[in-house]
Scaffold this motif. Sequence first.
Motif, PDB file in Angstrom:
ATOM      1  N   LEU A 168       0.826  -1.206   0.000  1.00  0.00           N
ATOM      2  CA  LEU A 168       0.000   0.000   0.000  1.00  0.00           C
ATOM      3  C   LEU A 168       0.857   1.251   0.000  1.00  0.00           C
ATOM      4  N   THR A 169       1.909   1.216   0.824  1.00  0.00           N
ATOM      5  CA  THR A 169       2.810   2.357   0.873  1.00  0.00           C
ATOM      6  C   THR A 169       3.478   2.545  -0.493  1.00  0.00           C
ATOM      7  N   GLU A 170       3.892   1.455  -1.085  1.00  0.00           N
ATOM      8  CA  GLU A 170       4.517   1.526  -2.412  1.00  0.00           C
ATOM      9  C   GLU A 170       3.590   2.184  -3.422  1.00  0.00           C
ATOM     10  N   ASN A 171       2.317   1.808  -3.338  1.00  0.00           N
ATOM     11  CA  ASN A 171       1.355   2.339  -4.284  1.00  0.00           C
ATOM     12  C   ASN A 171       1.182   3.841  -4.175  1.00  0.00           C
ATOM     13  N   VAL A 172       1.010   4.315  -2.946  1.00  0.00           N
ATOM     14  CA  VAL A 172       0.766   5.743  -2.745  1.00  0.00           C
ATOM     15  C   VAL A 172       1.980   6.555  -3.187  1.00  0.00           C
TER      16      VAL A 172
END
Lengths: 322, 542
Positions: free
Chosen positions: A264-268
């Motif tokens: 999720l962090t990677e995505n944002v």
Amino acid sequence: MKSYLIRRLLLMIPVIFGVSVIIFTLISLAPGDPFAQMIEANPSMSRADYENLLNSIGYYDPIPVKYAKWAKQVFSGSLGYSISQKQPIADMIGRRLKNTLLLSIPALVLSTIIAIPLGVLSATKQYSFLDYILTLLALAGISIPAFFLALLLLKYLAFDLKLFPLQGMETIAAGYTGTRWLHDRLHHLALPLSILTTIQVAGRMRYTRSSMLEIINQDYIRTARAKGLGEKSVIYKHALRNALIPVITVLSISLGSLLSGAILTENVFMWPGMGTLVYQAISNRDYPLVMAGTMLLALSMLIANLLADIAYAFADPRIRYD
Amino acid sequence: MKGKSRLLALMLVFVFLLSSCGPTDPVTPDDSSDPKILTFAQFNPPTGLFIPDILTTDYDGNITSLIFESMIAYDPNMEFYGILAEDWEVSEDNLSVTFDLREGVLWHDGEPFTAEDVKFSLMFVGHPDYTGPRYSNVENILGMAAYHDGLSDDVEGLEIIDSHTIKITTDGILGSFLYSIGTRPIMAKHIWEDVDVATSENNIELSTNPVGTGPFKISEFAADSHAIVEKYTDYWGGEPKVDKIILKAVAVDTAQTQMINGELDTLILSDFNPDVLELLTNADIDLRFTNTVTSQYMGVNTRLPQFAQKEARQALACGINRQEIVDELLYGRATVLNNPFTPASWADPDPELIDAYEYDPERAIELFTSVDGYEYKDGVMYYNNSPFEIVLKYPSGNKAREQSAVVIQQNLQDIGIEVDLQIMEFAALTAAAETENFDLFLMGLGTSFDADQKYIWETGAGFNYCGWDDEYTNNMLDEGLKFVSVDERKPIYNEWAIYMNDHIPNVWLYNPQSARAFAPRFTGYEFGPSGFYYKMQNWDVK
């Protein structure tokens, strides 16, 4: 210990085989194909062109045949080419792996360094003001989804205050070198790293606290205090070492999710890591890439479990593998 | 406690150090002596497959559009204009087109561009070992099928008259000639002629170092991150004013924020929420809207007896408040559709001549009950004596489309029809559509700029998910391809569209506008249904 290790490593082979068969079957059975997304973008593509594409990847082969083809490729030392990106999968994963580890290893280390002392503090000062504050913060940290926290921090720190870049790993085309380059990279790393660390601190601190509390009320701790040992020695020598065993289990599980935990962090942050790669591979039905990615995740989980078992032996002298 | 405050102090110092100088760096140039750099955003990084005939995603197409050129292309008003071809002439019999190619055009490596390159590029797509998805664009060229099957070494329909003139002949009249063949990107023969076609897609050396004739040439490609192109000073159309263009991936969540911050120069807008648009216009960002040839529709399984009669399908159209979907979910930035063509297409008939199927629950009930088997009593619709229930399958991803499924469910509930919503991945939905395993489904369609729709509506066509099997349609679609000029084709498609409006094989929902945001410092661009890759040498930075 040595024979135990060998036995465990040998045992991994059938497990990996089983996992690969299951994942392969599941992804092959999932409806859809790697080119379905293209239809919406380019519907004037003829049916014959479409069938040609499917045939070129052996889409209509029976699953055992597909599996055999895939396994043959793996044994020949090549992970094959990605269907969606036409690149050698080993290269793609190599790049992504590096990026993800750059984010997740510092997060793991930092969060452990922060979480364990805070957990101990929270347990030894149970029901104190500090304990309540830490508990509240931990609860907040566990409840807030990573992407939401990320967006909040982006809004205040990156957009309003402009302290940090909004996303990416470096300033593109800036041509920085030396310390300038290092600073630029760290500058970009700061926000995603803090988010990942915050989320992990919360959980790990709670584990340390509860495990510590259980130990502190044991008889042998009272004995240690009764025979006049200093509080520091009681807590850090006698209690903490025992309390760490469940924490090691939790840590080892996080070790296994080093590669996938930051998705999720990677995505944002548009951080080009493993999580987004595997996620996109699955939605694109990029079969060889899905297999390579998920097998790597499975392997890292197995290794993490093994490391946990070894770590037990070090933390607890009662545990022996002979 | 002491340890904790020390730690806190350390963290503060860390944050301070990292945030200290970054934003004041002169990353973006504002001095006229500095190079002029534009930054374009896309939602995924380019993959490095910069071969226009093989690539399959826009994330690579956005880069090749700057580097490669075609003989002709659509201008922002959807008229053809010459790029590598100065002029073109359609033969009397409509079977061939002669292209007069531009002289003095140089490839990025300095080699001259000739008619050989055009012939080679079209043959590359027709090569027996070609792995990409675009063979259907060239299959009608005379002799191409034999070449594709390995039966001949040459294609007789590709006739080189002289070094800068090529005559292309088709094996039958091809209405979409100029679009299918004329707009194919041209590759350099001297680079590709000795390359193995079968493995060309995995040839990373060539695919990440594309050589084209366009105004920009590749300068840097970083996998998983970005690509940079720089101006080609010897461009035939004049030296581009912009020095470099960076194409980088941005997260959907923060893209608009970056646009407002001035970090991006152009961005595709997917959310038309007026609040968001206002934030952008307040930052002096130019928002351009245009019609598109894409549409969203509700597929109806016409093979099923309950939908086999046109009245039942007309009833569905009247029973759904499509105007509300457009107004509420797309903030009015779309048009309700009632025929296979969008307002951006020249084949779109006069709206006066077709039924608008305005939202009218009573008319819907009337239409349903006019079909054998349907009965409406006490607010419940019955089909063959049991309450009428429909499954509506729709893909995840497009927010407005997901929400429109709920509007459809409510609207149909109001006329006594129970709708079961099933959301699924796009790949799973196409599988369901292909195996005819659906009642209704929602999907998007990006039709080509040409009016031909054989690939959707001909009996047994690949994307004929609705099972439309109609002789009149087959004839009209054949008829429409018998002429090359738009004037002759238009009446045929108009007539067919009016027929389709009446028979309504699926329920067309809406034709969304597409939008792009342009930073205030970006000048010289034009934006139309065909995009904004038009006269790129005029792009400039204020």
